[in-house]
Enzyme design. Sequence first.
Site, mmCIF file in Angstrom:
data_model
loop_
_atom_site.group_PDB
_atom_site.id
_atom_site.type_symbol
_atom_site.label_atom_id
_atom_site.label_comp_id
_atom_site.label_asym_id
_atom_site.label_seq_id
_atom_site.Cartn_x
_atom_site.Cartn_y
_atom_site.Cartn_z
ATOM 1 N N HIS A 27 -7.445 -3.804 4.339
ATOM 2 C CA HIS A 27 -7.666 -2.380 4.584
ATOM 3 C C HIS A 27 -7.775 -1.645 3.254
ATOM 4 C CE1 HIS A 27 -3.503 -1.675 3.572
ATOM 5 N NE2 HIS A 27 -3.089 -2.490 4.534
ATOM 6 N N HIS A 46 -5.468 -2.440 0.197
ATOM 7 C CA HIS A 46 -5.784 -3.653 -0.565
ATOM 8 C C HIS A 46 -6.952 -3.389 -1.516
ATOM 9 C CE1 HIS A 46 -4.297 -5.278 3.442
ATOM 10 N NE2 HIS A 46 -3.353 -5.635 2.591
ATOM 11 N N CYS A 80 14.446 -7.430 8.335
ATOM 12 C CA CYS A 80 13.217 -6.883 8.913
ATOM 13 C C CYS A 80 12.169 -7.990 8.935
ATOM 14 C CB CYS A 80 12.685 -5.691 8.126
ATOM 15 S SG CYS A 80 11.079 -5.144 8.782
ATOM 16 N N CYS A 118 8.916 -6.968 7.047
ATOM 17 C CA CYS A 118 9.000 -7.022 5.578
ATOM 18 C C CYS A 118 9.257 -8.453 5.114
ATOM 19 C CB CYS A 118 10.154 -6.178 5.047
ATOM 20 S SG CYS A 118 9.950 -4.411 5.239
ATOM 21 N N CYS A 130 14.366 -0.263 9.621
ATOM 22 C CA CYS A 130 13.647 -0.535 8.370
ATOM 23 C C CYS A 130 13.047 0.787 7.881
ATOM 24 C CB CYS A 130 12.527 -1.551 8.611
ATOM 25 S SG CYS A 130 11.423 -1.677 7.195
ATOM 26 N N HIS A 177 9.073 0.238 8.019
ATOM 27 C CA HIS A 177 8.432 0.023 9.311
ATOM 28 C C HIS A 177 9.035 0.834 10.453
ATOM 29 C CE1 HIS A 177 7.272 -3.649 7.006
ATOM 30 N NE2 HIS A 177 6.120 -3.242 7.460
ATOM 31 N N LYS A 202 -9.074 15.805 7.818
ATOM 32 C CA LYS A 202 -10.247 16.678 7.718
ATOM 33 C C LYS A 202 -11.462 15.785 7.932
ATOM 34 C CE LYS A 202 -8.623 18.937 4.012
ATOM 35 N NZ LYS A 202 -8.810 19.347 2.644
ATOM 36 N N LYS A 241 -18.902 14.804 8.570
ATOM 37 C CA LYS A 241 -19.950 14.580 9.564
ATOM 38 C C LYS A 241 -20.311 13.103 9.648
ATOM 39 C CE LYS A 241 -22.744 17.111 6.948
ATOM 40 N NZ LYS A 241 -22.131 17.720 5.801
HETATM 41 ZN ZN LIG Z 1 10.200 -3.554 7.327
#
Ligand SMILES: [Zn+2]
Length: 498
Positions: free
Chosen positions: A17, A20, A125, A128, A143, A146, A295, A298
């Site tokens: 994403h 990265h 977690c 994590c 966490c 998260h 925001k 177009k």
């Molecule tokens: Zn976590």
Amino acid sequence: MAYYVTTPIYYVNAEPHLGHAYSTMAADVLARHMRQRGEDVFFLTGTDEHGEPVANAAEREGISPQELADRNAAKFEALMPIIDATNDFFIRTSDPRHAEQVATIMQRVYDNGWVSKGTYEGWYCPRCADFKTERELGPGNTCPIHEIPLEKEREENWFFRLSAFQERLEELYEGQPDFVVPDFRRNEAVSFIEQGLEDVSLSRPKLKWGMPLPWDPEQRMYVWFDALLNYYTALGFAREGEDLSERYWPASLHVMAKDILKFHAVIWPALCWAAGLEPPRRMAIHGFLLMGEKKMSKSLGNVLDPFAVIERFGADALRFYLFREVSFGGDGSISTAGFEARYETELANDYGNLASRVLAMVERYRDGTVPLGAVDATLSEDFEGVVERFSELLDRAELTQALEVAWVLVRRLNRFVEETRPWELAKDEADPARLDEVLYNLVEGLRVTTLLLVPYLPATSETLLAALREEGRGLAELGSRPGGQKVERVSPLFPKID
Ligand SMILES: [Zn+2]
């Protein structure tokens, strides 16, 4: 000199994403800039493939962890050319060559006495893949990253004796105040150390998708240890039959987001010492890109999807926007509307139009040949020492401020056009020498500014430098050119958004 820069290795439990892309583009800006300075650059990125989150995600899909890792690692690898990253190697931690070296190094850590056995009880977690200390917990034992409730877990573990490195870490930070930049991130690391270090869990008996400990194969290595070691192991096999570790270790710079600061800034130097390795020289920590404001633009909808932006506007525009909009190091808000605004006002108008105008005027008034002109004193004042300033900022990974230095020049050149009004000088040719001088200075200014911008706008700068007949890409021999070269017009570098 050798310059070895890394991104974090990206976790394959999900797809690539914007975050990265952001870390990678930052490391790429620095790698490209250092190449322009003539350094011997090695740029590493890759994927982190072990641990419970990968095993869990694979199980949900009914496939093996290796299959999931293969599938997502391929997507990360494919991301690199899309964002124009010039990484020299892509490491995958499921590579057996990595595993072999990790086993050797961790055995050394064990032999050196930096490992002990004990019982661990703590808040874990799974997302994590990390235990949280009491003071890190969010409200209701959650966490903090998260925001999910955590379970208390208890198990027999091997521990890495991090506490034994308390003093050495304090000395590292005292002796090397810029070990972590920016300063406020360094302070986070220092305050974590000053609160007193506890030994950290090194292995987990329950985990199935991880490397076995060489001295106790019943236990699997906690994914962070195997992951951190990638920065070193990659040098052992990135080039067939060659060991690059003499040439590039210790790493010059690790680039990463703030959520993995603790592992890198505290545990990693200690692990290096425990393994008899020199720790890395520096770490640059960036913040999160927040899509808070929603925001809408177009053409891009309301989510800034890196792939959609690149497909429509090119990777240069995305690189420019992110490093321009968000002060590198801090958190910052981004939006598709903000992207479009900067694309139009800064890339298309300030820079793209400047380039088109200058080249068009040289063609119209001087048949495409840059006049042999003298340096304009007021303009050259504003270019004085600019390469040094720019380089010093990038030495501290101040990507946003360095870009601003270049952009001040872009604006200055636009003002120079308005001040000198070459189209009026051209009308009666009363003073052809002044027109020569103005055009010469504009071409020179554009050439120097564009060379500085190579790391941020690699594709655009290539087009423009070719049109300017500039063959060099280095900063050392930037100098000034006397003029006399033929230049070419360019089609709009940043076409208007319809
Ligand atoms: Zn976590």
